[in-house]
Structure formats: structure tokens, C-alpha cells
Design an enzyme around this catalytic site. Structure first.
Site, mmCIF file in Angstrom:
data_model
loop_
_atom_site.group_PDB
_atom_site.id
_atom_site.type_symbol
_atom_site.label_atom_id
_atom_site.label_comp_id
_atom_site.label_asym_id
_atom_site.label_seq_id
_atom_site.Cartn_x
_atom_site.Cartn_y
_atom_site.Cartn_z
ATOM 1 N N THR A 95 0.864 -1.175 0.000
ATOM 2 C CA THR A 95 0.000 0.000 0.000
ATOM 3 C C THR A 95 0.906 1.232 0.000
ATOM 4 O O THR A 95 1.615 1.472 0.988
ATOM 5 C CB THR A 95 -0.894 0.039 1.261
ATOM 6 O OG1 THR A 95 -1.664 -1.157 1.295
ATOM 7 C CG2 THR A 95 -1.816 1.242 1.239
ATOM 8 N N LYS A 170 -7.664 1.913 -2.930
ATOM 9 C CA LYS A 170 -7.292 1.499 -1.569
ATOM 10 C C LYS A 170 -7.344 2.709 -0.614
ATOM 11 O O LYS A 170 -7.825 2.602 0.515
ATOM 12 C CB LYS A 170 -5.893 0.879 -1.607
ATOM 13 C CG LYS A 170 -5.281 0.547 -0.279
ATOM 14 C CD LYS A 170 -5.781 -0.755 0.293
ATOM 15 C CE LYS A 170 -5.131 -1.027 1.650
ATOM 16 N NZ LYS A 170 -5.713 -2.147 2.351
ATOM 17 N N LYS A 245 -1.051 5.446 8.449
ATOM 18 C CA LYS A 245 -0.333 5.539 7.162
ATOM 19 C C LYS A 245 -1.335 5.678 6.013
ATOM 20 O O LYS A 245 -1.194 6.535 5.148
ATOM 21 C CB LYS A 245 0.532 4.284 6.958
ATOM 22 C CG LYS A 245 1.244 4.244 5.622
ATOM 23 C CD LYS A 245 1.934 2.910 5.364
ATOM 24 C CE LYS A 245 1.351 2.233 4.163
ATOM 25 N NZ LYS A 245 2.032 1.027 3.716
#
Ligand code: NAD
Length: 298
Positions: A95, A170, A245
Site C-alpha cells: 500500500t 485502496k 499511514k
């Protein structure tokens, strides 16, 4: 197929092991010796560097912590791009930020390699059970070629669009998840203080318009939802530091596109506060503690 796998951590190790189980020859590399040993015990062949893993590979999968790590592993002097000897399918399942994903895809195209950004949803359990969902950015041709690999490691793959679109999907999904978890924490804290038992509130809201995936799977209250980290003192699962994050990546994307995401920004600030207070290693559902401990507005 001969596959190189770089980044054999919590996610990468079981993903590489599932590729081995599907009959592929997997050459793996990780900077951490312990990670290498665990992967080798599951049938991965140890390589001395990313370049060493990749030289004869038909496909490369990377599963690394952040954008800078991915950039180093692909672009470095002992990195993937320098080592590829034939046309290779490149899949980055980490990611990371959309901009880095696009930059790497452009570099791959220049060297005649197809590259997909393919971040996953489903966590360590999904990686272990090969039930991950891949959100994919890249060409439809590369997406088709990657199907045997996605099927060995997951249950579902969706082509979201061109390069970077997997990371974009995402970022949107996890921004929504972070906001949902804070909303759940607020509703269940308020409910309890109004005298409604959490199990009663769950029975009502899970069958009403407030229901969400986070509620059904990750309710931050113990003893109601089997899969919740609240049942195991908030051991992750999906760590709060990881959620921070992802929320930061979403804010970076919002700034880059001039998009107002006030709740996304607030969710990022709340997780930042929670992580700064020592909660980073706990599951992201533990953010309910921040809500419970907060002083009410003056
Ligand atoms: P992790 O920290 O367990 O694993 C990352 C691995 O990469 C480590 O073993 C580390 O030693 C290795 N590494 C770092 N730099 C390297 C380098 N230069 N060369 C080779 N190896 C290197 O992290 P993870 O939980 O496996 O997550 C990996 C990625 O997947 C992250 O981007 C994360 O956001 C994403 N992700 C994680 C989850 C989850 O639940 N853990 C869920 C979805 C997505």
C-alpha cells in the site's frame, strides 16, 4: 512459473507460501534474516538480493512497507529494474502513494515491462487463507496475465483503471474504514453513557441504517463480534499505525487533487493523536479508547 517475491513480512510470507502451494517456483528476498528463514521453511528459495531473486523471473511480486521502500527496491543499483533479463510482469501489492505507483509504472513501460499496482484488503488472515481482494491499476492485458497469481493469493481481483488506480481505490476504501471506526467508537460510547447496553445497541444498529462492514467485523467492543480485536485486548489485526499511514496517503491524494475531505482529515488527526500516545501497535479499533478518554467539549 518462476516468481520473485520481495518483502516477506506479515503479509508477504503467507502470500509467497500460497504461490509455492499453487506450484510456482518462488525466489524470495527480505532484508530481515528472520523473515527469510520463515519463508524458506514454507518452500521459498532464498535469494541474496532483489536483483538475485529477479534475474530469471517471469513475474515479480513486491510486498513492502512504504513508497520509499518500493522505490528503492525497484530503482536501486541492486534493484529489480536493473536485474530483469526478459519481459517481466511486475506486481506491487504494497500500500503506497499514487504518485510513486505511477512513476514506477512509467519506468516499467520504458523498459517494456508490464506493471500493476495491486494493494490488498483482507489482512494477515486473508493472506494466510488466500482470500485477499486485489485492487488493481494497470493495463487490462497485464491484469489478465496476473490472474493465476491473484487466484493463488486471493479470492477476488478488480481492475480499477490505469496505473495508480489500485492505490487510489485502496486510499478511498481505507479513508472510509478509518472514518467508520471513529463513528462506531463515538456511537457505542455515547450509547453506553445513555444507558443502552452495547449488545442491545449492536442488535438494533446492525439491522438498521447505521450498519457498516466495520460494525459487523471489527466492532470495538468485546464479546459481541467474534472477529473483533476488542476480544483480544486489541492485538492487531490491522495496526493503528497502518491505519494512520493509509489515512495520510488519502490526505496526500486529497491535497494533490484539490479535494475537500474534512472527515478524512479529522480521522487522520485522531489516529495521529492515538499513535503519538503509544497506541500504534494496537489494532485500529482501539481508537475507541481515545474517544472514551476524551474530555467532553467545553
Ligand atoms: P511487514 O513490516 O510485516 O513486512 C514488510 C517486510 O518488508 C518486512 O519483512 C521488511 O523486512 C521487508 N523490507 C523492508 N524493506 C525492504 C527492502 N528494502 N528489501 C527487502 N525487504 C524489505 O508489513 P506487512 O504487514 O507485511 O505489510 C506490507 C504491506 O502490505 C504494507 O504496505 C501494508 O500497508 C500493506 N497491508 C498490510 C495489511 C496488514 O493487515 N498487515 C493489510 C493490507 C495491506
Amino acid at each position: 512459473m518462476r516468481i520473485a517475491f520481495v518483502g516477506l513480512g506479515n503479509m508477504g510470507e503467507p502470500m509467497a507460501a500460497n504461490l509455492v502451494s499453487a506450484g510456482h517456483e518462488v525466489h524470495g528476498y527480505d532484508v530481515a534474516v528472520a523473515a527469510m528463514e520463515r519463508a524458506v521453511a514454507r518452500g521459498v528459495k532464498a535469494a541474496p538480493s532483489p536483483a538475485g531473486a529477479c534475474s530469471e523471473a517471469q513475474a515479480v511480486v513486491t510486498m513492502l512497507p512504504a513508497g520509499q521502500d518500493v522505490e528503492d527496491v525497484y530503482m536501486g543499483s541492486d534493484g529489480i529494474f536493473a536485474a530483469l533479463s526478459r519481459e517481466t510482469l511486475l506486481i506491487d501489492a504494497s500500500t503506497i502513494d499514487v504518485a510513486t505507483a505511477r512513476r514506477l509504472a512509467a519506468q516499467a513501460e520504458e523498459s517494456a515491462h508490464a506493471m500493476l499496482d495491486a494493494p490488498v484488503s483482507g489482512g494477515v488472515i486473508g493472506a494466510e487463507n488466500a482470500t485477499l481482494t486485489f485492487m488493481v491499476g494497470g493495463s487490462s492485458q497485464a491484469f489478465e496475465s496476473a490472474q493465476p497469481l491473484f487466484e493463488a493469493m486471493g479470492q477476488k481481483s478488480v481492475l480499477a483503471g490505469g496505473p495508480g488506480a489500485g492505490q487510489a481505490a485502496k486510499a478511498c476504501n481505507n479513508m472510509l474504514l478509518g472514518i467508520s471506526m471513529i463513528g462506531l467508537s463515538e456511537a457505542f460510547t455515547l450509547g453506553e453513557r445513555l444507558g443502552i447496553k452495547p449488545e442491545t445497541l449492536f442488535a438494533i444498529t446492525s439491522a438498521a441504517s447505521g450498519c457498516s462492514w466495520a460494525m459487523l467485523h471489527h466492532l470495538p467492543i468485546p464479546g459481541i463480534v467474534e472477529t473483533s480485536a476488542a476480544n483480544r485486548e486489541f492485538r492487531p489485526g490491522f495496526a493503528a499505525a497502518m491505519m494512520l499511514k493509509d489515512l495520510s496517503l488519502a490526505q496526500e491524494a486529497a491535497t494533490g487533487t484539490g479535494t475537500a475531505t474534512p472527515l478524512g482529515a479529522l480521522a487522520q488527526a485522531l489516529y495521529e493523536e492515538f499513535v503519538a500516545g503509544g497506541g500504534g501497535e494496537l489494532d485500529y479499533a482501539a481508537v475507541i479508547r481515545l474517544i472514551q478518554e476524551r474530555a467532553p467539549p467545553a
